[in-house]
Design a protein around this motif. Sequence first.
Motif, PDB file in Angstrom:
ATOM      1  N   LEU A   2       0.825  -1.211   0.000  1.00  0.00           N
ATOM      2  CA  LEU A   2       0.000   0.000   0.000  1.00  0.00           C
ATOM      3  C   LEU A   2       0.860   1.263   0.000  1.00  0.00           C
ATOM      4  O   LEU A   2       2.013   1.230   0.444  1.00  0.00           O
ATOM      5  N   PRO A   3       0.312   2.389  -0.439  1.00  0.00           N
ATOM      6  CA  PRO A   3       1.002   3.665  -0.259  1.00  0.00           C
ATOM      7  C   PRO A   3       1.261   3.930   1.229  1.00  0.00           C
ATOM      8  O   PRO A   3       0.492   3.504   2.094  1.00  0.00           O
ATOM      9  N   GLU A   4       2.334   4.657   1.513  1.00  0.00           N
ATOM     10  CA  GLU A   4       2.831   4.753   2.883  1.00  0.00           C
ATOM     11  C   GLU A   4       1.858   5.390   3.874  1.00  0.00           C
ATOM     12  O   GLU A   4       1.844   5.025   5.061  1.00  0.00           O
ATOM     13  N   VAL A   5       1.046   6.342   3.430  1.00  0.00           N
ATOM     14  CA  VAL A   5       0.076   6.944   4.351  1.00  0.00           C
ATOM     15  C   VAL A   5      -0.970   5.914   4.760  1.00  0.00           C
ATOM     16  O   VAL A   5      -1.407   5.871   5.919  1.00  0.00           O
ATOM     17  N   TYR A   6      -1.361   5.048   3.822  1.00  0.00           N
ATOM     18  CA  TYR A   6      -2.268   3.956   4.156  1.00  0.00           C
ATOM     19  C   TYR A   6      -1.621   3.005   5.161  1.00  0.00           C
ATOM     20  O   TYR A   6      -2.293   2.474   6.050  1.00  0.00           O
ATOM     21  N   ILE A   7      -0.323   2.762   5.005  1.00  0.00           N
ATOM     22  CA  ILE A   7       0.380   1.881   5.943  1.00  0.00           C
ATOM     23  C   ILE A   7       0.268   2.428   7.360  1.00  0.00           C
ATOM     24  O   ILE A   7      -0.002   1.689   8.313  1.00  0.00           O
ATOM     25  N   ARG A   8       0.501   3.711   7.495  1.00  0.00           N
ATOM     26  CA  ARG A   8       0.409   4.339   8.818  1.00  0.00           C
ATOM     27  C   ARG A   8      -0.996   4.173   9.403  1.00  0.00           C
ATOM     28  O   ARG A   8      -1.152   3.848  10.588  1.00  0.00           O
ATOM     29  N   LYS A   9      -2.013   4.381   8.577  1.00  0.00           N
ATOM     30  CA  LYS A   9      -3.392   4.236   9.052  1.00  0.00           C
ATOM     31  C   LYS A   9      -3.686   2.795   9.449  1.00  0.00           C
ATOM     32  O   LYS A   9      -4.338   2.539  10.467  1.00  0.00           O
ATOM     33  N   ARG A  10      -3.209   1.845   8.624  1.00  0.00           N
ATOM     34  CA  ARG A  10      -3.436   0.428   8.948  1.00  0.00           C
ATOM     35  C   ARG A  10      -2.755   0.062  10.264  1.00  0.00           C
ATOM     36  O   ARG A  10      -3.328  -0.629  11.102  1.00  0.00           O
ATOM     37  N   ALA A  11      -1.531   0.530  10.456  1.00  0.00           N
ATOM     38  CA  ALA A  11      -0.798   0.226  11.685  1.00  0.00           C
ATOM     39  C   ALA A  11      -1.489   0.822  12.908  1.00  0.00           C
ATOM     40  O   ALA A  11      -1.396   0.267  14.012  1.00  0.00           O
ATOM     41  N   ASN A  12      -2.203   1.927  12.707  1.00  0.00           N
ATOM     42  CA  ASN A  12      -2.916   2.569  13.811  1.00  0.00           C
ATOM     43  C   ASN A  12      -4.321   2.021  14.011  1.00  0.00           C
ATOM     44  O   ASN A  12      -5.085   2.556  14.818  1.00  0.00           O
TER      45      ASN A  12
END
Length: 245
Positions: free
Chosen positions: A52-62
């Motif tokens: 995924l694009p990196e901003v999505y990664i951050r959201k998924r991790a949160n």
Amino acid sequence: MKFAVPGFDVVSDFYGSISGVKLTVPGSQWFIIPSIISYFTSQGVKTYFETLPEVYIRKRANGAPITIGNLVIENRPEIICQSNRLIHDMKAMERKEAFEDALCVAYTGKKKQVSISELKNFRFAIPNPRTSATGIAFKNYYEEKCGYYGELKENTAICDVPNREIPKKLINGDVDYGIMLKSEANYWKFRHYFPDVVKEKFSWLLLENASPAAIDVFHTIESGTFNEYYARYGYITADRAKSPV
């Protein structure tokens, strides 16, 4: 959080067994993930990857779920690979420097290598800075070197999922140039250049919700087992970055 790209089979960014160790990594790594899954499968370890694009990664991790069509995936990743510019304030049990890459301007055919400031006069595609660390890096560079970023909008395709959209636009001739990482340009065999070195660094993070199986997977990654896979496409892995020249 919905994940959809018109005209694409979005399932292609989801791999492996949903019951396995869960990892989310940048979309630009999608062509490496099958080899990593194959390795773990050979060791009897199930894994599930999202690219995924990196901003999505951050959201998924949160804790944000992701929706694909009528499917909702609520399980959080246990391990992520993330741009260093987006790991601030993220809670992790362990962190491992992964590798670095660099931005480039990719193109096909015999087009001339125009300056970054000239790109606004051509059709080109860029990663959306609202979703992508590569997009953020390019926006910052453009504003520093060329001025107002907003002037790019007229001829520019701003891509929310650049790892899928930009290569297709280049191949189909919808744009003349595209901003991506050098590893991606190497994979697609696009011609590419950049006047300055704009590096993008990444780290592996073991998140606090990690299972014992995920901890074992993280330690396998941490050992450098997969560095050769990344090096094939020009990534500078942590071990190579520290080696004397």
